[in-house]
Design a protein around this motif. Structure first.
Motif, PDB file in Angstrom:
ATOM      1  N   GLY A 238       0.833  -1.213   0.000  1.00 11.65           N
ATOM      2  CA  GLY A 238       0.000   0.000   0.000  1.00 11.65           C
ATOM      3  C   GLY A 238       0.862   1.255   0.000  1.00 11.65           C
ATOM      4  N   VAL A 239       1.869   1.270   0.864  1.00 17.47           N
ATOM      5  CA  VAL A 239       2.755   2.447   0.935  1.00 17.47           C
ATOM      6  C   VAL A 239       3.442   2.654  -0.418  1.00 17.47           C
ATOM      7  CG1 VAL A 239       4.916   3.299   1.945  1.00 17.47           C
ATOM      8  CG2 VAL A 239       3.148   2.329   3.424  1.00 17.47           C
ATOM      9  N   ALA A 240       3.998   1.579  -0.959  1.00 17.09           N
ATOM     10  CA  ALA A 240       4.724   1.706  -2.237  1.00 17.09           C
ATOM     11  C   ALA A 240       3.782   2.220  -3.322  1.00 17.09           C
ATOM     12  CB  ALA A 240       5.309   0.354  -2.634  1.00 17.09           C
ATOM     13  N   SER A 241       2.570   1.715  -3.329  1.00 19.31           N
ATOM     14  CA  SER A 241       1.607   2.078  -4.364  1.00 19.31           C
ATOM     15  C   SER A 241       1.157   3.533  -4.214  1.00 19.31           C
ATOM     16  CB  SER A 241       0.410   1.156  -4.200  1.00 19.31           C
ATOM     17  OG  SER A 241      -0.086   0.766  -5.405  1.00 19.31           O
ATOM     18  N   SER A 242       0.918   3.952  -2.969  1.00 20.80           N
ATOM     19  CA  SER A 242       0.446   5.328  -2.754  1.00 20.80           C
ATOM     20  C   SER A 242       1.534   6.352  -3.058  1.00 20.80           C
ATOM     21  CB  SER A 242      -0.029   5.512  -1.312  1.00 20.80           C
ATOM     22  OG  SER A 242      -1.307   4.957  -1.166  1.00 20.80           O
ATOM     23  N   CYS A 243       2.802   5.946  -2.913  1.00 21.01           N
ATOM     24  CA  CYS A 243       3.896   6.909  -3.153  1.00 21.01           C
ATOM     25  C   CYS A 243       4.480   6.806  -4.559  1.00 21.01           C
ATOM     26  CB  CYS A 243       5.009   6.701  -2.130  1.00 21.01           C
ATOM     27  SG  CYS A 243       4.441   7.103  -0.488  1.00 21.01           S
ATOM     28  N   ASN A 244       4.140   5.741  -5.277  1.00 26.08           N
ATOM     29  CA  ASN A 244       4.677   5.572  -6.626  1.00 26.08           C
ATOM     30  C   ASN A 244       4.345   6.806  -7.477  1.00 26.08           C
ATOM     31  OD1 ASN A 244       5.665   4.489  -9.030  1.00 26.08           O
ATOM     32  ND2 ASN A 244       3.771   3.351  -9.449  1.00 26.08           N
ATOM     33  N   ASN A 245       5.358   7.384  -8.085  1.00 24.64           N
ATOM     34  CA  ASN A 245       5.170   8.583  -8.920  1.00 24.64           C
ATOM     35  C   ASN A 245       4.421   9.678  -8.136  1.00 24.64           C
ATOM     36  OD1 ASN A 245       5.560  10.040 -11.281  1.00 24.64           O
ATOM     37  ND2 ASN A 245       3.760   9.207 -12.302  1.00 24.64           N
ATOM     38  N   THR A 246       4.760   9.777  -6.841  1.00 27.54           N
ATOM     39  CA  THR A 246       4.182  10.793  -5.952  1.00 27.54           C
ATOM     40  C   THR A 246       2.639  10.706  -5.934  1.00 27.54           C
ATOM     41  OG1 THR A 246       6.091  12.096  -6.633  1.00 27.54           O
ATOM     42  CG2 THR A 246       4.541  13.213  -5.225  1.00 27.54           C
ATOM     43  N   GLY A 247       2.148   9.486  -6.037  1.00 25.24           N
ATOM     44  CA  GLY A 247       0.700   9.274  -5.982  1.00 25.24           C
ATOM     45  C   GLY A 247      -0.022   9.679  -7.260  1.00 25.24           C
ATOM     46  N   MET A 248       0.715  10.096  -8.266  1.00 24.97           N
ATOM     47  CA  MET A 248       0.077  10.569  -9.509  1.00 24.97           C
ATOM     48  C   MET A 248      -0.032   9.393 -10.492  1.00 24.97           C
ATOM     49  SD  MET A 248       1.952  14.295  -9.747  1.00 24.97           S
ATOM     50  CE  MET A 248       3.590  13.604  -9.868  1.00 24.97           C
ATOM     51  N   VAL A 249      -0.786   8.412 -10.075  1.00 26.08           N
ATOM     52  CA  VAL A 249      -0.968   7.186 -10.862  1.00 26.08           C
ATOM     53  C   VAL A 249      -2.453   6.846 -10.805  1.00 26.08           C
ATOM     54  CG1 VAL A 249      -0.388   4.730 -10.986  1.00 26.08           C
ATOM     55  CG2 VAL A 249       1.345   6.351 -10.252  1.00 26.08           C
ATOM     56  N   CYS A 250      -3.026   6.551 -11.969  1.00 24.41           N
ATOM     57  CA  CYS A 250      -4.471   6.278 -11.983  1.00 24.41           C
ATOM     58  C   CYS A 250      -4.818   5.044 -11.157  1.00 24.41           C
ATOM     59  CB  CYS A 250      -4.955   6.117 -13.414  1.00 24.41           C
ATOM     60  SG  CYS A 250      -4.034   4.862 -14.297  1.00 24.41           S
ATOM     61  N   ALA A 251      -3.852   4.088 -11.042  1.00 19.81           N
ATOM     62  CA  ALA A 251      -4.117   2.836 -10.327  1.00 19.81           C
ATOM     63  C   ALA A 251      -3.819   2.943  -8.832  1.00 19.81           C
ATOM     64  CB  ALA A 251      -3.266   1.726 -10.939  1.00 19.81           C
TER      65      ALA A 251
END
Ligand code: NAD
Length: 479
Positions: free
Chosen positions: A269-282
């Motif tokens: 969850g952390v990795a996903s929420s921070c990936n590309n500063t959260g600027m990810v549609c997924a």
């Protein structure tokens, strides 16, 4: 400062008006490049060039087209450092993420080159004296309208599928970060691709994008961006009944059941929420955690979040860079303010770093909210930034009702050690992509695309290639 031109009909050109705009480096707030500001007259010449190239490109054999697209992937690898430099400068992408995105972009092109060679038609034996068969044809001139959040991956995924199936294209990157698309076009000009097959026009969506969407010479629009813009494009495109493919926003449920592996789910969850500063549609838009493990999960999540290094995108240790623009930071901060005002508990972050060098760029520290309730803006709307919103639930039925009660239906994940229960839950979620114990949704081989206001049509995979084709029925009387 770097200076770019647009690619139209094989020529590097200024806008006919001579107007330009400035690209800003989001990590420093400084001007990075001067880019042509196209107008509708530039769109006219780009469409004309793509129309002229269409009979040449579409008549090439599949093997010839695939060979060129395969070589594009190779050029991306050869020019990796140059591309990554632009990606960091233009988008603020941390260098280690830029490398991954470049790698995925080459894979997108390789996949399109290979898979398009296996797209087949079929014969339909519907009567003894009639032979009929189905042929897949390219559609014609395609507009590829790209968002700012991962421009290289978006453009390679769309362009690979578009060209492999015999179409020509006009690419419109976001005005916020056009540089990497222009760089890509420059690198690809080493190949023997006929003039006009690939065109790149730059400028704001409201003018350049809309002229493209309305142009009668454009027959298909592949759009990735916000749902609001998607609706506008569909209305403009309806004037000439263009086909469209819409990859739009999301507010994706991340559901943690009481028997989940807490550590693994929290880390992902952390990795996903921070990936590309959260600027990810997924990105996970709504965390639903069973009330029995709610506090424990949040503690684990906070520990992980505190380890995320927000920093200079050039630093090899940096996990999270800035958001893409001053305007977008204000938008994200507006959501954080509204969360506090509406009574959610801000457990971590949400502030701007004030120490150099991060005090100059558009940084915002990742924020974690608990006790987020369905009436709140941060619960309902897509934030598109590093903001995690936690809500508790007590039963499977309750969480499925909450998960489906949103305008979006892009993707969702359920975290549990009981995969049969996980399967029963994901089947009830109204979204285009659902997963159990995984948030790795996107690859060249798998179809990506949402339901409801997250759009329609698929990106990547064979289904993504098919979007760029139209089926023709051929009938022959052999009596
Ligand atoms: P946006 O809608 O503002 O812009 C996307 C593109 O459309 C840009 O190139 C922009 O210039 C252009 N555009 C804007 N107005 C236009 C108009 N009237 N006519 C034609 N073109 C126009 O989106 P964004 O802010 O660049 O990107 C963020 C959004 O994209 C988020 O909502 C995110 O969820 C979505 N997104 C979705 C996916 C997906 O696969 N579903 C992937 C990435 C991003």
């Amino acid at each position: 400062m770097l200076k770019y031109k647009m690619l139209i009909g094989g020529e590097w050109v200024e806008a006919l008006s001579g107007k330009t705009y400035r690209a800003i480096n989001p990590a420093t707030g400084e001007e990075a490049a001067e880019i042509p500001l196209a107008g509708s007259e530039d769109i006219d010449r780009a469409v004309e060039a793509a129309q002229q190239a269409f009979p040449i490109w579409s008549k090439k054999s599949q093997a010839e087209r695939s060979d060129l697209i395969w070589k594009m992937a190779g050029l991306l690898k050869e020019h990796e450092e140059e591309i990554n430099r632009i990606e960091v400068l233009d988008h603020g992408t941390p260098i280690k993420l830029a490398r991954i995105q470049r790698h995925i972009s080459s894979m997108n092109l390789e996949y399109a080159a290979q898979a398009s060679r296996t797209l087949m038609g079929s014969a339909l034996p519907y009567s003894a004296h009639t032979m009929s068969c189905i042929q897949r044809e390219p559609i014609g001139v395609c507009a590829l309208i790209i968002p700012w959040n991962s421009p290289l991956m978006m453009v390679t995924s769309k362009m690979g599928a578009c060209l492999a199936t015999g179409n020509t294209c006009i690419i419109k990157p976001s005005a916020i970060d056009s540089m990497v698309t222009l760089k890509l076009a420059e690198i690809l000009s080493d190949l023997d691709i006929p003039a006009g097959v690939i065109n790149v026009v730059t400028g704001p969506g409201g003018t350049v994008g809309e002229s493209l969407a309305a142009h009668p010479g454009v027959r298909f629009i592949s759009f990735t961006g916000s749902s609001e813009t998607g609706k506008r494009i569909m209305s403009v495109a309806s004037g000439t009944l263009k086909r469209t493919q819409m990859e739009l926003g999301g507010k994706n449920p991340f559901i943690v059941l009481e028997d989940a592996e807490i550590k693994k789910a929290a880390q992902r969850g952390v990795a996903s929420s921070c990936n590309n500063t959260g600027m990810v549609c997924a990105s996970p838009g709504r965390y639903y955690v069973h009330q029995r493990i709610y506090d424990e999960f949040i503690q684990e999540y906070l520990q992980g979040m505190k380890k995320i290094k927000v920093g200079d995108p050039w630093d090899e240790q940096t996990d999270m860079g800035p958001v893409v623009s001053a305007e977008h930071r204000e938008r994200v901060e507006g959501y954080i303010r509204s969360g506090v005002e509406e009574g959610a508990k801000l457990l971590l972050g949400g502030k701007r770093p004030d120490q150099p060098p991060l005090d100059k760029g558009y940084f915002v520290m990742p924020a974690v909210f608990s006790e987020v309730r369905p009436h709140m803006k941060i619960y309902c709307e897509e934030i598109f930034g590093p903001v995690a919103c936690f809500t508790r639930f007590s039963s499977d039925d309750e969480v499925i009702d909450m998960a489906n009660d949103n305008i979006y239906g892009l993707c969702a994940s359920v975290w549990t050690q009981d995969t049969a229960r996980g399967m029963r839950l994901v089947e009830r979620i109204n979204a285009g992509v659902v997963a159990i114990n995984s948030d790795r949704f996107v690859s060249s081989e798998t179809p990506w695309g949402g339901f409801k206001e997250s759009g329609f049509g698929k990106e990547n995979s064979v289904f993504g290639l098919e979007e760029y084709t139209q089926l023709k029925l051929l009938v022959m009387d052999n009596n």
